[in-house]
Design an enzyme around this catalytic site. Structure first.
Site, short mmCIF file in Angstrom:
data_model
loop_
_atom_site.label_atom_id
_atom_site.label_comp_id
_atom_site.label_asym_id
_atom_site.label_seq_id
_atom_site.Cartn_x
_atom_site.Cartn_y
_atom_site.Cartn_z
N GLN A 149 11.26 37.70 70.31
CA GLN A 149 10.57 37.09 71.44
C GLN A 149 10.36 38.10 72.57
OE1 GLN A 149 13.26 33.82 71.96
NE2 GLN A 149 15.00 35.18 71.90
N GLU A 174 21.58 33.83 78.07
CA GLU A 174 21.56 34.27 79.46
C GLU A 174 22.94 34.24 80.11
OE1 GLU A 174 19.93 31.24 82.47
OE2 GLU A 174 19.09 30.55 80.56
N ASP A 192 24.21 33.80 69.87
CA ASP A 192 22.78 33.91 70.12
C ASP A 192 22.17 34.84 69.09
OD1 ASP A 192 20.88 33.29 72.83
OD2 ASP A 192 20.17 34.86 71.48
N ASP A 212 22.42 34.15 63.75
CA ASP A 212 21.84 32.82 63.65
C ASP A 212 22.98 31.80 63.75
OD1 ASP A 212 21.09 30.31 62.25
OD2 ASP A 212 19.21 31.37 61.86
N ALA A 213 22.87 30.86 64.70
CA ALA A 213 23.95 29.91 64.95
C ALA A 213 24.24 29.04 63.73
CB ALA A 213 23.62 29.04 66.16
N ASP A 272 22.46 25.05 73.60
CA ASP A 272 21.71 25.62 74.72
C ASP A 272 20.57 26.44 74.15
OD1 ASP A 272 20.91 26.34 77.25
OD2 ASP A 272 22.43 27.90 77.50
#
Length: 336
Positions: free
Chosen positions: A58, A113, A133, A164-165, A182
């Site tokens: 991203q 974040e 994350d 990857d969660a 989140d």
């Protein structure tokens, strides 16, 4: 606004981006603009674009806005704003931790974040926080530029995992008292919409909760005009997996809408304002800026329109039948 001065949007930075980084351009009025729908935009004035980067997954930008302070933007969609992110993150983290009788371990899906981890670490009884994350670049970017969260990133109780969660939860043998979603909103082609599906909740996530464990997820826009986009679907999907599901909402000014969260557990929630206030005083170091017992209890009361939609929703998230949010963002430099 001049089209030639466009700086970035959801699909990438344009050839004009260097204009905004020049000294001359920084002295001119700039605007960030996000598409909320095909015929609706949300824009606000910028001082400058502070930083930007591109990862494998991203695009990332940090904007200095005149009204909301520093704003984190990922793939052209605002994620949080300095002036009011405490509303979103307090609502995401503290209700499940305060409803749990004695939470000690927390797993955060996403949260790159660092703000969700920051709020969890305010709880004195927490022994371990896993933040997982998928994007190392986002984590590094936020650890560097979001100074309010730097202490959380280096806290001894934080276990930071870049993965990857879904895979991380599948591979971990341990269970958790609270699991937090989140995650970015489900976007078509995005990396995380599968973490909102019934099969994921049922087969991967729920088995990783301890007895009396609670799951909470952000659930997208929950306003009168927007709650049917994904909020009601996430709520209904969780109702197919857990015995007790509780939706709640709050207005987040920088999101230009009411926002929704959903908690789920196989144990009933004790929604008592006095109990919540007592646990805040007992468990939390420092003072919360938004949430107290009364505000949390009131946030669980939906207006008639949203209540009826939650009651009547039939859509269930699956890999083949997902709902996605619309839109992306971009910045402009005003023409003289």
């Amino acid at each position: 606004m001049g089209e030639a001065a466009e700086v970035f949007h959801g699909n990438g930075f344009t050839d004009c981006e260097d204009d905004l980084y020049s000294k001359e351009s920084r002295n001119k009025c700039s605007w960030y603009e996000e598409d909320l729908d095909d015929d609706l935009k949300w824009s606000f004035s910028l001082n400058s674009v502070l930083h930007r980067g591109t990862s494998e997954f991203q695009e990332i930008a940090l904007l200095d806005t005149k009204h909301f302070g520093k704003v984190l933007v990922i793939d052209g969609k605002m994620q949080s704003a300095e002036m009011d992110e405490f509303i979103y993150h307090e609502c995401l983290i503290h209700p499940p931790l305060l409803c749990h009788p004695n939470p000690k371990t927390v797993f955060i899906m996403g949260g790159g974040e660092g703000s969700a981890a920051r709020e969890v670490l305010k709880h004195k009884n927490i022994e371990k926080v896993v933040m997982c994350d998928i994007d190392q670049e986002v984590v590094d970017f936020c650890r560097t530029y979001l100074t309010a969260n730097q202490e959380a990133f280096y806290h001894e109780k934080l276990d930071l995992v870049i993965k990857d969660a879904k895979i991380e939860l599948e591979e971990r043998e341990e269970k958790f008292d609270v699991i937090v979603g989140d995650l970015a909103d489900p976007m078509e082609g995005g990396p995380c919409y599968q973490l909102y599906t019934k099969s994921f909740y049922e087969q991967v996530l729920k088995p990783k909760l301890n007895n009396k464990g609670i799951f909470v997820t952000q659930a997208g826009p929950a306003g009168v005009l927007t709650h049917k986009e994904i909020f009601s679907s996430i709520y209904n999907t969780l109702k197919h997996v857990f015995k007790y599901v509780q939706a709640y909402t709050a207005h987040v000014p920088s999101f230009a809408d009411t926002w929704g969260w959903v908690m789920a557990s196989d144990q009933p929630f004790d929604l008592n304002a006095k109990l919540v206030d007592g646990r805040i005083e007992e468990r939390i170091e420092g003072e919360l800026l938004y949430l107290n017992g009364d505000s949390f209890i009131s946030s669980t009361t939906m207006n008639k329109s949203v209540y009826q939609s939650l009651l009547n929703e039939t859509h269930v998230y699956t890999e083949e039948n997902a709902r996605f949010l619309h839109g992306h963002g971009r910045a402009h430099r005003a023409e003289e």
